[in-house]
Design a protein around this motif. Structure first.
Motif, short mmCIF file in Angstrom:
data_model
loop_
_atom_site.label_atom_id
_atom_site.label_comp_id
_atom_site.label_asym_id
_atom_site.label_seq_id
_atom_site.Cartn_x
_atom_site.Cartn_y
_atom_site.Cartn_z
N SER A 41 -13.37 0.65 10.49
CA SER A 41 -13.40 1.42 9.34
C SER A 41 -14.63 2.16 9.80
N GLY A 68 0.40 -1.31 -0.06
CA GLY A 68 -0.41 -0.15 -0.46
C GLY A 68 1.16 1.28 -0.01
N PHE A 69 1.89 0.69 0.18
CA PHE A 69 2.73 2.59 0.02
C PHE A 69 4.36 1.86 -0.91
N MET A 124 -7.99 -0.25 4.34
CA MET A 124 -7.24 -1.64 2.73
C MET A 124 -6.63 -2.82 3.85
N PRO A 149 1.02 8.67 0.85
CA PRO A 149 -0.01 9.27 2.32
C PRO A 149 0.17 10.58 2.64
N HIS A 190 -9.45 5.24 5.75
CA HIS A 190 -9.22 4.48 4.04
C HIS A 190 -7.99 3.57 4.42
N TYR A 191 -6.84 3.22 5.44
CA TYR A 191 -5.81 2.67 5.70
C TYR A 191 -6.77 1.72 6.13
N THR A 192 -7.29 1.92 6.91
CA THR A 192 -8.31 0.75 8.10
C THR A 192 -8.87 -0.48 7.23
N SER A 199 -8.44 9.79 6.39
CA SER A 199 -6.85 9.23 6.65
C SER A 199 -6.94 7.74 7.07
N ALA A 220 -3.71 8.38 -2.78
CA ALA A 220 -3.60 7.08 -1.39
C ALA A 220 -3.69 6.00 -2.89
N PHE A 269 -0.87 1.66 -3.96
CA PHE A 269 -1.28 0.88 -4.13
C PHE A 269 -0.90 -0.62 -5.04
#
Length: 295
Positions: free
Chosen positions: A150, A7-8, A193, A15, A189-191, A186, A66, A70
């Motif tokens: 989330s 994801g990064f 993902m 991010p 979103h990352y939760t 944010s 974001a 990915f």
């Protein structure tokens, strides 16, 4: 076959850029919502609509910025354009419903809970519908508990943001509320993902889908919403009541807000000796008699 998710792919660049975009959309939307409380009823709907579109466009753009970072090993990623833009429409409509409820009903408990829940569900729906528009040689699966977390984050953040929009009238506190909402969006979103896992199809290969990469696929889609956010920022910047607020909004000594009974307009302040802006005040007020002189 379990796909390896990253994801990064570009480190902290995506991010941070996504967070800043979420803060921009939230700050603009909250300031427009606050502005709607200080305008005539005929213009209220326009400010609320601008606020809803700003927040919806901000969180949608944040999501896909974001998603530029990915990637899944052994398969390229593409996006279905109709579903992708449907997620934008869902975000604007559901956020708009929540904002209109609070904008017209005020900071009552029922309005905040109802509006915040609808707005939060709109944020979550935008995220997962946007993920449904992703095309790759595999199947997406989600952990139910993490998905539920989330959604809770989105609802709580939206309710808090709407409360701040109708309760906090200062410029800097409103910016702080926008930052808080940006952090929450944010985080949501990352939760979401983190709940994702990808199971690749047995016959999936890197050549089975032609795609030039997430950046080239997503940048053209985000041009429109990004331009709208810039235009909304210009509107906000050139409206001094949005930026600076109205003097004495919360000061009971000025007969505004809490110090004045509802439904009674504030009294007009008339200059003591009159001005060219108000010639009638020359007749309404008399100059004090000069003090006696010693002869």
């Amino acid at each position: 076959m379990q796909g390896t998710i990253d994801g990064f792919s570009y480190g902290v660049v995506t991010p941070i850029a996504a967070f800043l975009m979420a803060c921009l959309g939230a700050a603009l939307g909250l300031r427009c919502t606050t502005r709607s409380l200080r305008t005539e009823r005929s213009f209220k709907a326009g400010w609320l609509a601008l606020g809803a579109t700003s927040i919806g466009s901000g969180i949608w753009t944040m999501h896909f910025i974001a998603m530029m970072g990915f990637s899944v090993d052994d398969t390229p990623i593409g996006y279905d354009i109709p579903i992708t833009f449907a997620s934008l429409a869902i975000a604007i409509v559901m956020v708009g419903i929540g904002i209109f409820i609070v904008g017209y009903r005020g900071a009552t408990s029922m309005a905040l809970v109802t509006g915040g829940t609808i707005t939060g569900l709109g944020v979550a729906t935008m995220h997962y519908l946007g993920m449904a528009g992703m095309r790759l040689q595999g199947t997406l699966e989600y952990d139910t508990l993490t998905v539920s977390l989330s959604v809770v984050i989105a609802v709580v953040a939206s309710t808090t943001a709407l409360w701040s929009a109708v309760s906090i009238h200062g410029f800097l506190p409103s910016l702080g509320a926008g930052v808080v909402m940006g952090v929450a969006v944010s985080g949501m979103h990352y939760t979401g993902m983190a709940a994702l896992s990808v199971h690749l199809h047995p016959a999936a290969t890197a050549d089975s889908v032609t795609d030039s990469g997430p950046i080239s696929a997503l940048i053209p889609l985000m041009i429109g919403p990004a331009c709208f956010l810039l235009l909304a920022a210009v509107v906000v910047m050139f409206d001094p009541l949005v930026v600076m607020g109205s003097p004495g909004w919360d000061d009971p000594r000025n007969g505004v807000g809490a110090g004045r009974p509802p439904g009674i307009p504030a009294q007009r302040q008339v200059p003591r000796f009159g001005t060219h802006a108000d010639p009638a005040s020359f007749q309404s007020q008399h100059r004090d008699s000069p003090p006696p002189r010693d002869w």
